[in-house]
Write a protein that holds these residues in place. Sequence first.
Motif, PDB file in Angstrom:
ATOM      1  N   THR A   2      52.823  32.246  39.959  1.00  0.00           N
ATOM      2  CA  THR A   2      51.837  32.538  40.993  1.00  0.00           C
ATOM      3  C   THR A   2      50.436  32.201  40.503  1.00  0.00           C
ATOM      4  O   THR A   2      50.177  32.129  39.295  1.00  0.00           O
ATOM      5  CB  THR A   2      51.872  34.022  41.384  1.00  0.00           C
ATOM      6  OG1 THR A   2      51.455  34.801  40.257  1.00  0.00           O
ATOM      7  CG2 THR A   2      53.259  34.449  41.834  1.00  0.00           C
ATOM      8  N   ARG A   3      49.548  31.997  41.451  1.00  0.00           N
ATOM      9  CA  ARG A   3      48.155  31.707  41.103  1.00  0.00           C
ATOM     10  C   ARG A   3      47.560  32.849  40.270  1.00  0.00           C
ATOM     11  O   ARG A   3      46.840  32.623  39.304  1.00  0.00           O
ATOM     12  CB  ARG A   3      47.326  31.483  42.366  1.00  0.00           C
ATOM     13  CG  ARG A   3      45.854  31.228  42.080  1.00  0.00           C
ATOM     14  CD  ARG A   3      45.096  30.890  43.346  1.00  0.00           C
ATOM     15  NE  ARG A   3      43.680  30.829  43.148  1.00  0.00           N
ATOM     16  CZ  ARG A   3      43.009  29.783  42.665  1.00  0.00           C
ATOM     17  NH1 ARG A   3      43.660  28.692  42.330  1.00  0.00           N
ATOM     18  NH2 ARG A   3      41.702  29.812  42.512  1.00  0.00           N
ATOM     19  N   LYS A   4      47.905  34.068  40.629  1.00  0.00           N
ATOM     20  CA  LYS A   4      47.378  35.225  39.910  1.00  0.00           C
ATOM     21  C   LYS A   4      47.772  35.177  38.432  1.00  0.00           C
ATOM     22  O   LYS A   4      46.945  35.426  37.556  1.00  0.00           O
ATOM     23  CB  LYS A   4      47.883  36.515  40.557  1.00  0.00           C
ATOM     24  CG  LYS A   4      47.305  37.771  39.987  1.00  0.00           C
ATOM     25  CD  LYS A   4      47.782  38.979  40.767  1.00  0.00           C
ATOM     26  CE  LYS A   4      47.180  40.244  40.209  1.00  0.00           C
ATOM     27  NZ  LYS A   4      47.587  41.425  40.970  1.00  0.00           N
ATOM     28  N   ARG A   5      49.018  34.806  38.166  1.00  0.00           N
ATOM     29  CA  ARG A   5      49.484  34.728  36.780  1.00  0.00           C
ATOM     30  C   ARG A   5      48.809  33.582  36.038  1.00  0.00           C
ATOM     31  O   ARG A   5      48.489  33.694  34.854  1.00  0.00           O
ATOM     32  CB  ARG A   5      50.992  34.580  36.736  1.00  0.00           C
ATOM     33  CG  ARG A   5      51.688  35.882  37.147  1.00  0.00           C
ATOM     34  CD  ARG A   5      53.169  35.808  37.012  1.00  0.00           C
ATOM     35  NE  ARG A   5      53.524  35.670  35.595  1.00  0.00           N
ATOM     36  CZ  ARG A   5      54.726  35.354  35.166  1.00  0.00           C
ATOM     37  NH1 ARG A   5      55.698  35.136  36.027  1.00  0.00           N
ATOM     38  NH2 ARG A   5      54.983  35.244  33.892  1.00  0.00           N
TER      39      ARG A   5
END
Length: 75
Positions: A2-5
């Motif tokens: 994910t983008r967050k990761r």
Amino acid sequence: MTRKRVLLGYGQMAKALARGSANDRALAVSLVDLVRAMPAPTTAHEARVEAARAAIAERQGQREAARGREGQNRA
């Protein structure tokens, strides 16, 4: 992933580099700048909507150009 990761990973890397030498700190700043410059993610749906809008705009431009040529032929 994910983008967050991904952003979390870049952040961790920048923090680790910030504790190093002057060259490492400069690299950390460059890394932060890179992340800030990343475009916002788009979903597949948003990408399809944008492609459809572009195709419609192109078709409308072609129609207007054809109408202009028709008007010139009549004159």
